[in-house]
Design a protein around this motif. Structure first.
Motif, PDB file in Angstrom:
ATOM      1  N   THR A 174       0.876  -1.178   0.000  1.00 64.82           N
ATOM      2  CA  THR A 174       0.000   0.000   0.000  1.00 64.82           C
ATOM      3  C   THR A 174       0.907   1.220   0.000  1.00 64.82           C
ATOM      4  O   THR A 174       1.748   1.383   0.882  1.00 64.82           O
ATOM      5  CB  THR A 174      -0.914   0.016   1.236  1.00 64.82           C
ATOM      6  OG1 THR A 174      -1.772  -1.132   1.186  1.00 64.82           O
ATOM      7  CG2 THR A 174      -1.758   1.281   1.275  1.00 64.82           C
ATOM      8  N   PHE A 175       0.744   2.049  -1.011  1.00 58.53           N
ATOM      9  CA  PHE A 175       1.573   3.236  -1.189  1.00 58.53           C
ATOM     10  C   PHE A 175       0.705   4.481  -1.118  1.00 58.53           C
ATOM     11  O   PHE A 175      -0.377   4.525  -1.698  1.00 58.53           O
ATOM     12  CB  PHE A 175       2.283   3.193  -2.547  1.00 58.53           C
ATOM     13  CG  PHE A 175       3.243   2.054  -2.686  1.00 58.53           C
ATOM     14  CD1 PHE A 175       4.588   2.231  -2.435  1.00 58.53           C
ATOM     15  CD2 PHE A 175       2.793   0.792  -3.052  1.00 58.53           C
ATOM     16  CE1 PHE A 175       5.478   1.170  -2.547  1.00 58.53           C
ATOM     17  CE2 PHE A 175       3.667  -0.273  -3.177  1.00 58.53           C
ATOM     18  CZ  PHE A 175       5.012  -0.080  -2.917  1.00 58.53           C
ATOM     19  N   VAL A 176       1.189   5.479  -0.402  1.00 58.90           N
ATOM     20  CA  VAL A 176       0.495   6.763  -0.304  1.00 58.90           C
ATOM     21  C   VAL A 176       1.446   7.818  -0.862  1.00 58.90           C
ATOM     22  O   VAL A 176       2.608   7.885  -0.452  1.00 58.90           O
ATOM     23  CB  VAL A 176       0.117   7.091   1.155  1.00 58.90           C
ATOM     24  CG1 VAL A 176      -0.591   8.443   1.233  1.00 58.90           C
ATOM     25  CG2 VAL A 176      -0.759   5.988   1.739  1.00 58.90           C
ATOM     26  N   ASN A 177       0.957   8.614  -1.797  1.00 56.39           N
ATOM     27  CA  ASN A 177       1.783   9.612  -2.457  1.00 56.39           C
ATOM     28  C   ASN A 177       1.064  10.962  -2.442  1.00 56.39           C
ATOM     29  O   ASN A 177      -0.118  11.036  -2.773  1.00 56.39           O
ATOM     30  CB  ASN A 177       2.057   9.184  -3.902  1.00 56.39           C
ATOM     31  CG  ASN A 177       2.937  10.155  -4.626  1.00 56.39           C
ATOM     32  OD1 ASN A 177       3.922  10.650  -4.090  1.00 56.39           O
ATOM     33  ND2 ASN A 177       2.582  10.447  -5.862  1.00 56.39           N
ATOM     34  N   VAL A 178       1.793  11.991  -2.051  1.00 51.68           N
ATOM     35  CA  VAL A 178       1.248  13.351  -2.051  1.00 51.68           C
ATOM     36  C   VAL A 178       2.011  14.154  -3.084  1.00 51.68           C
ATOM     37  O   VAL A 178       3.248  14.183  -3.083  1.00 51.68           O
ATOM     38  CB  VAL A 178       1.387  14.010  -0.661  1.00 51.68           C
ATOM     39  CG1 VAL A 178       0.905  15.451  -0.695  1.00 51.68           C
ATOM     40  CG2 VAL A 178       0.616  13.206   0.384  1.00 51.68           C
ATOM     41  N   THR A 179       1.283  14.810  -3.980  1.00 51.28           N
ATOM     42  CA  THR A 179       1.867  15.670  -5.002  1.00 51.28           C
ATOM     43  C   THR A 179       1.426  17.100  -4.733  1.00 51.28           C
ATOM     44  O   THR A 179       0.244  17.354  -4.507  1.00 51.28           O
ATOM     45  CB  THR A 179       1.399  15.250  -6.405  1.00 51.28           C
ATOM     46  OG1 THR A 179       1.730  13.877  -6.597  1.00 51.28           O
ATOM     47  CG2 THR A 179       2.043  16.087  -7.482  1.00 51.28           C
ATOM     48  N   PHE A 180       2.386  18.026  -4.768  1.00 48.80           N
ATOM     49  CA  PHE A 180       2.098  19.428  -4.479  1.00 48.80           C
ATOM     50  C   PHE A 180       1.980  20.247  -5.760  1.00 48.80           C
ATOM     51  O   PHE A 180       2.817  20.130  -6.658  1.00 48.80           O
ATOM     52  CB  PHE A 180       3.206  20.036  -3.610  1.00 48.80           C
ATOM     53  CG  PHE A 180       3.275  19.450  -2.238  1.00 48.80           C
ATOM     54  CD1 PHE A 180       2.331  19.766  -1.285  1.00 48.80           C
ATOM     55  CD2 PHE A 180       4.284  18.561  -1.894  1.00 48.80           C
ATOM     56  CE1 PHE A 180       2.382  19.222  -0.014  1.00 48.80           C
ATOM     57  CE2 PHE A 180       4.353  18.018  -0.624  1.00 48.80           C
ATOM     58  CZ  PHE A 180       3.396  18.347   0.308  1.00 48.80           C
ATOM     59  N   ALA A 181       0.963  21.104  -5.823  1.00 54.05           N
ATOM     60  CA  ALA A 181       0.806  22.044  -6.918  1.00 54.05           C
ATOM     61  C   ALA A 181       1.701  23.258  -6.658  1.00 54.05           C
ATOM     62  O   ALA A 181       1.946  23.630  -5.518  1.00 54.05           O
ATOM     63  CB  ALA A 181      -0.648  22.500  -7.031  1.00 54.05           C
ATOM     64  N   VAL A 182       2.164  23.855  -7.713  1.00 48.31           N
ATOM     65  CA  VAL A 182       2.959  25.082  -7.615  1.00 48.31           C
ATOM     66  C   VAL A 182       2.065  26.190  -7.065  1.00 48.31           C
ATOM     67  O   VAL A 182       0.877  26.281  -7.413  1.00 48.31           O
ATOM     68  CB  VAL A 182       3.499  25.449  -9.011  1.00 48.31           C
ATOM     69  CG1 VAL A 182       4.215  26.783  -8.987  1.00 48.31           C
ATOM     70  CG2 VAL A 182       4.400  24.354  -9.534  1.00 48.31           C
ATOM     71  N   ASP A 183       2.625  27.039  -6.201  1.00 51.92           N
ATOM     72  CA  ASP A 183       1.870  28.167  -5.639  1.00 51.92           C
ATOM     73  C   ASP A 183       1.265  28.979  -6.779  1.00 51.92           C
ATOM     74  O   ASP A 183       1.946  29.353  -7.724  1.00 51.92           O
ATOM     75  CB  ASP A 183       2.793  29.046  -4.790  1.00 51.92           C
ATOM     76  CG  ASP A 183       2.045  30.142  -4.050  1.00 51.92           C
ATOM     77  OD1 ASP A 183       0.801  30.092  -3.982  1.00 51.92           O
ATOM     78  OD2 ASP A 183       2.713  31.049  -3.533  1.00 51.92           O
ATOM     79  N   GLY A 184      -0.035  29.208  -6.697  1.00 52.45           N
ATOM     80  CA  GLY A 184      -0.749  29.978  -7.708  1.00 52.45           C
ATOM     81  C   GLY A 184      -1.346  29.129  -8.815  1.00 52.45           C
ATOM     82  O   GLY A 184      -2.058  29.642  -9.676  1.00 52.45           O
ATOM     83  N   ALA A 185      -1.074  27.836  -8.800  1.00 55.51           N
ATOM     84  CA  ALA A 185      -1.574  26.953  -9.855  1.00 55.51           C
ATOM     85  C   ALA A 185      -2.636  25.999  -9.328  1.00 55.51           C
ATOM     86  O   ALA A 185      -2.861  24.941  -9.889  1.00 55.51           O
ATOM     87  CB  ALA A 185      -0.416  26.164 -10.473  1.00 55.51           C
ATOM     88  N   TRP A 186      -3.281  26.367  -8.227  1.00 54.66           N
ATOM     89  CA  TRP A 186      -4.350  25.550  -7.674  1.00 54.66           C
ATOM     90  C   TRP A 186      -5.663  26.166  -8.100  1.00 54.66           C
ATOM     91  O   TRP A 186      -5.982  27.286  -7.705  1.00 54.66           O
ATOM     92  CB  TRP A 186      -4.247  25.499  -6.143  1.00 54.66           C
ATOM     93  CG  TRP A 186      -5.177  24.479  -5.599  1.00 54.66           C
ATOM     94  CD1 TRP A 186      -6.387  24.712  -5.008  1.00 54.66           C
ATOM     95  CD2 TRP A 186      -5.029  23.091  -5.661  1.00 54.66           C
ATOM     96  NE1 TRP A 186      -6.983  23.520  -4.694  1.00 54.66           N
ATOM     97  CE2 TRP A 186      -6.156  22.506  -5.088  1.00 54.66           C
ATOM     98  CE3 TRP A 186      -4.031  22.248  -6.164  1.00 54.66           C
ATOM     99  CZ2 TRP A 186      -6.327  21.140  -5.001  1.00 54.66           C
ATOM    100  CZ3 TRP A 186      -4.211  20.885  -6.064  1.00 54.66           C
ATOM    101  CH2 TRP A 186      -5.349  20.349  -5.484  1.00 54.66           C
TER     102      TRP A 186
END
Length: 140
Positions: A107-119
């Motif tokens: 079981t793998f959990v992955n968090v991906t972050f959006a660039v500031d201002g691109a949400w």
């Protein structure tokens, strides 16, 4: 915040398939202290992808696999404690709702972050500051 739960067919019980996304969404909101936030709660979205075992591979072999991916603004998951709490809780959710044998180490959990201002929500691109303001307004 989009959540994608990718699992091998038969890994989760039928009830588990229905419950997994709401439970992961609740965990995401809870670890951030946003469970009742009127701005964030409706913007935690997701989908479940169920693949045949012949299409899920671990170590080059067809095996059961659970991959939970969350895409979030870069201001999310501010410290190691929040990250650990989320990863642990999501892994526990899969364990509690599995239909048969599936080891935790697959079981793998992955968090991906959006660039500031691109949400973006509803056609509006939010900066981290604007998201913070919207979240604060949603707490009232």
């Amino acid at each position: 915040m989009p959540i994608t739960v990718n699992v091998t067919q038969g890994l989760l019980s039928q009830q588990g398939e229905r419950d997994v996304l709401p439970l992961v969404a609740d965990a995401l909101l809870r670890v951030h202290g946003l469970t009742d936030n009127r701005f964030m709660a409706p913007n935690v979205i997701g989908h479940l992808v169920v693949s045949d075992e012949s299409k899920t591979y671990v170590g080059g072999k067809a095996q059961s696999l659970a991959v939970i991916e969350v895409k979030v603004p870069s201001a999310t998951f501010p410290n190691a404690e929040v990250k650990q709490a989320f990863v642990s809780e999501v892994t526990d959710i899969v364990d509690r709702h599995k239909a048969g044998s599936h080891p935790r180490e697959r079981t793998f959990v992955n968090v991906t972050f959006a660039v500031d201002g691109a949400w973006g929500i509803g056609g509006k691109a939010y900066s981290n500051a604007e998201l913070g303001e919207a979240i604060q307004r949603g707490a009232n």
